[in-house]
Write a protein that holds these residues in place. Structure first.
Motif, short mmCIF file in Angstrom:
data_model
loop_
_atom_site.label_atom_id
_atom_site.label_comp_id
_atom_site.label_asym_id
_atom_site.label_seq_id
_atom_site.Cartn_x
_atom_site.Cartn_y
_atom_site.Cartn_z
N ASN A 1 3.14 5.02 -6.67
CA ASN A 1 2.57 5.92 -5.65
C ASN A 1 3.18 7.31 -5.71
OD1 ASN A 1 4.67 3.97 -4.53
ND2 ASN A 1 4.85 5.68 -3.08
N ARG A 2 4.34 7.46 -6.37
CA ARG A 2 4.93 8.81 -6.47
C ARG A 2 5.82 8.91 -7.71
NH1 ARG A 2 10.35 8.70 -3.79
NH2 ARG A 2 10.57 6.66 -2.82
N SER A 3 6.27 10.12 -7.97
CA SER A 3 7.26 10.41 -9.01
C SER A 3 6.82 9.93 -10.41
CB SER A 3 8.62 9.84 -8.63
OG SER A 3 9.05 10.36 -7.38
N ILE A 4 7.74 9.36 -11.16
CA ILE A 4 7.46 9.03 -12.56
C ILE A 4 6.33 7.99 -12.67
CG2 ILE A 4 8.43 8.06 -14.68
CD1 ILE A 4 11.18 9.23 -13.78
N LEU B 1 2.03 -3.84 -3.61
CA LEU B 1 3.01 -4.59 -4.39
C LEU B 1 4.43 -4.16 -4.04
CD1 LEU B 1 3.77 -6.63 -6.53
CD2 LEU B 1 3.15 -4.98 -8.30
N GLU B 2 5.04 -5.00 -3.21
CA GLU B 2 6.47 -4.86 -2.90
C GLU B 2 7.18 -5.82 -3.85
OE1 GLU B 2 9.99 -4.68 -2.29
OE2 GLU B 2 9.14 -3.48 -0.65
N VAL B 3 7.87 -5.26 -4.83
CA VAL B 3 8.34 -6.10 -5.94
C VAL B 3 9.49 -7.04 -5.56
CG1 VAL B 3 7.53 -4.55 -7.78
CG2 VAL B 3 9.85 -4.24 -6.82
N ALA C 1 13.86 15.38 -12.48
CA ALA C 1 13.81 15.87 -11.09
C ALA C 1 12.79 15.08 -10.28
CB ALA C 1 13.45 17.35 -11.08
N THR C 2 13.29 14.10 -9.51
CA THR C 2 12.42 13.32 -8.61
C THR C 2 13.17 13.08 -7.30
OG1 THR C 2 13.23 11.13 -9.23
CG2 THR C 2 11.44 12.05 -10.58
N ASP C 3 12.51 12.41 -6.38
CA ASP C 3 13.14 12.04 -5.11
C ASP C 3 14.38 11.19 -5.35
OD1 ASP C 3 10.92 13.25 -3.97
OD2 ASP C 3 9.85 11.35 -3.72
N1 LIG Z 1 14.60 10.11 -12.02
C1 LIG Z 1 15.50 9.92 -12.97
O1 LIG Z 1 16.30 10.81 -13.32
C2 LIG Z 1 15.56 8.60 -13.69
C3 LIG Z 1 16.38 8.50 -14.83
C4 LIG Z 1 16.45 7.30 -15.51
C5 LIG Z 1 15.70 6.22 -15.06
N2 LIG Z 1 14.92 6.33 -13.95
C6 LIG Z 1 14.16 5.16 -13.51
O2 LIG Z 1 12.78 5.51 -13.45
C7 LIG Z 1 12.14 4.71 -12.45
C8 LIG Z 1 11.36 5.63 -11.51
O3 LIG Z 1 12.26 6.56 -10.97
P1 LIG Z 1 11.79 7.79 -10.09
O4 LIG Z 1 12.70 8.90 -10.42
O5 LIG Z 1 10.33 7.98 -10.23
O6 LIG Z 1 12.16 7.21 -8.63
P2 LIG Z 1 11.64 7.63 -7.16
O7 LIG Z 1 11.22 9.04 -7.12
O8 LIG Z 1 12.72 7.18 -6.23
O9 LIG Z 1 10.35 6.67 -6.97
C9 LIG Z 1 10.57 5.28 -6.98
C10 LIG Z 1 9.27 4.56 -6.88
O10 LIG Z 1 9.58 3.14 -6.88
C11 LIG Z 1 9.05 2.56 -5.70
N3 LIG Z 1 9.85 1.44 -5.25
C12 LIG Z 1 11.17 1.38 -5.00
N4 LIG Z 1 11.51 0.16 -4.58
C13 LIG Z 1 10.37 -0.58 -4.57
C14 LIG Z 1 10.05 -1.90 -4.23
N5 LIG Z 1 10.97 -2.76 -3.78
N6 LIG Z 1 8.77 -2.34 -4.37
C15 LIG Z 1 7.82 -1.50 -4.82
N7 LIG Z 1 8.05 -0.22 -5.14
C16 LIG Z 1 9.31 0.23 -5.01
C17 LIG Z 1 9.01 3.69 -4.68
O11 LIG Z 1 8.11 3.36 -3.64
P3 LIG Z 1 8.19 4.04 -2.17
O12 LIG Z 1 7.48 5.36 -2.27
O13 LIG Z 1 7.51 3.04 -1.30
O14 LIG Z 1 9.66 4.20 -1.83
C18 LIG Z 1 8.54 4.83 -5.56
O15 LIG Z 1 7.15 4.73 -5.78
C19 LIG Z 1 13.25 3.90 -11.78
O16 LIG Z 1 13.26 2.60 -12.34
C20 LIG Z 1 14.51 4.65 -12.14
O17 LIG Z 1 15.64 3.81 -12.17
C21 LIG Z 1 14.83 7.50 -13.26
#
Ligand SMILES: NC(=O)c1ccc[n+]([C@@H]2O[C@H](COP(=O)([O-])OP(=O)(O)OC[C@H]3O[C@@H](n4cnc5c(N)ncnc54)[C@H](OP(=O)(O)O)[C@@H]3O)[C@@H](O)[C@H]2O)c1
Length: 245
Positions: free
Chosen positions: A10-13, A58-60, A197-199
């Protein structure tokens, strides 16, 4: 038509990964633990002219939610070509090996490891119906034990203990999964999107979301000659993406 399911899309990556797969002609099930947020994300994609997408609650970390998503997708599609286990949490900072509460470890492992196991197993039968199934686990270079032990590595001092160890566990699960599926058409890889750069990090990462998603998509669409059971981080190794486990 190829079908993909992305968790936490739903957001970010995850959201950008959905957008890029749609641009490549995939039909996307956009996983979101809040159906409303998923619907809003889908509406945004529709407004961009990307219409082959629908939200899936989908709540994982919730077995009932995983079962319901599996059932809903199974009723619409005969197979699933791509599963991207993207949903992940950091657990918050600071997070030291010596003092972080074990509850933080459990919470982070629940989302980053156990939920991936359960989601993957739930959708495996649908994936087996596809001719070239692909699974990507979205990991981090912070999950590499070899890099964490290397004082010359740029992120050597970045050691949130629960998060890093959860991604190391996720990596090992990916290896085990790829091993068990080695004599099948599956390709199963762990991909680091790079510090983005994400939340997730208060938008502190230097990388862009489109670049991060492109790294994930690359391994979601690999052809039959592509790798399996590998770990890739283009941020760490721009040439081949290969990094030590
Ligand atoms: N950003 C980075 O620098 C970075 C670097 C390396 C790896 N990663 C990995 O990349 C992936 C995505 O990161 P991001 O930066 O896009 O993170 P993010 O901005 O925090 O977004 C996380 C996403 O995961 C969802 N989520 C979290 N817990 C969940 C759950 N229990 N059930 C379903 N959905 C859930 C969130 O949903 P809600 O909106 O409902 O909270 C949101 O859609 C993660 O696995 C992270 O570890 C990120």
């Amino acid at each position: 038509m190829k079908y993909a399911l992305i968790t936490g899309a739903n957001r970010s990556i995850g959201f950008e990964t959905a957008r890029q797969l749609l641009q490549q002609g995939y039909y996307v099930y956009l996983g979101s633990r809040s159906l409303e947020n998923g619907q809003q994300a889908v509406a945004q994609l529709h407004a961009e002219g990307l219409t082959q997408v629908e939200p899936v609650q989908l709540e994982v970390t919730d077995s009932a939610s995983i079962r319901a998503a599996r059932q809903a997708i199974g009723q619409k599609a005969t197979g699933l070509d791509v599963l991207i286990n993207n949903a992940g949490i950091s657990g918050g900072f600071p997070q030291t090996a010596t003092a972080a509460d074990v509850a933080v470890f459990k919470e982070v492992y629940n989302t980053n490891v156990f939920a991936v196991v359960e989601t993957t197993q739930a959708f495996l039968d649908l994936l087996r119906q596809a001719s070239e199934p692909r699974i990507v686990t979205v990991t981090s270079s912070l999950g590499s034990i070899a890099l964490n032990a290397d004082p010359a590595w740029g992120y050597y001092h970045v050691k949130p203990a629960a998060y890093n160890s959860s991604k190391a566990a996720l990596n090992m699960y990916t290896v085990a999964l790829a091993y068990e599926l080695r004599d099948t058409p599956f390709k199963v890889n762990a991909v680091d999107p790079g510090y983005t750069a994400t939340d997730f990090n208060g938008h502190s990462g230097p990388g862009t979301v489109p670049d991060a998603a492109a790294r994930v998509v690359k391994y979601a669409v690999v052809d039959a000659n592509g790798p399996t059971g590998q770990l890739f981080s283009e941020e760490t190794n721009p040439e081949t993406g290969e990094i030590p486990w």
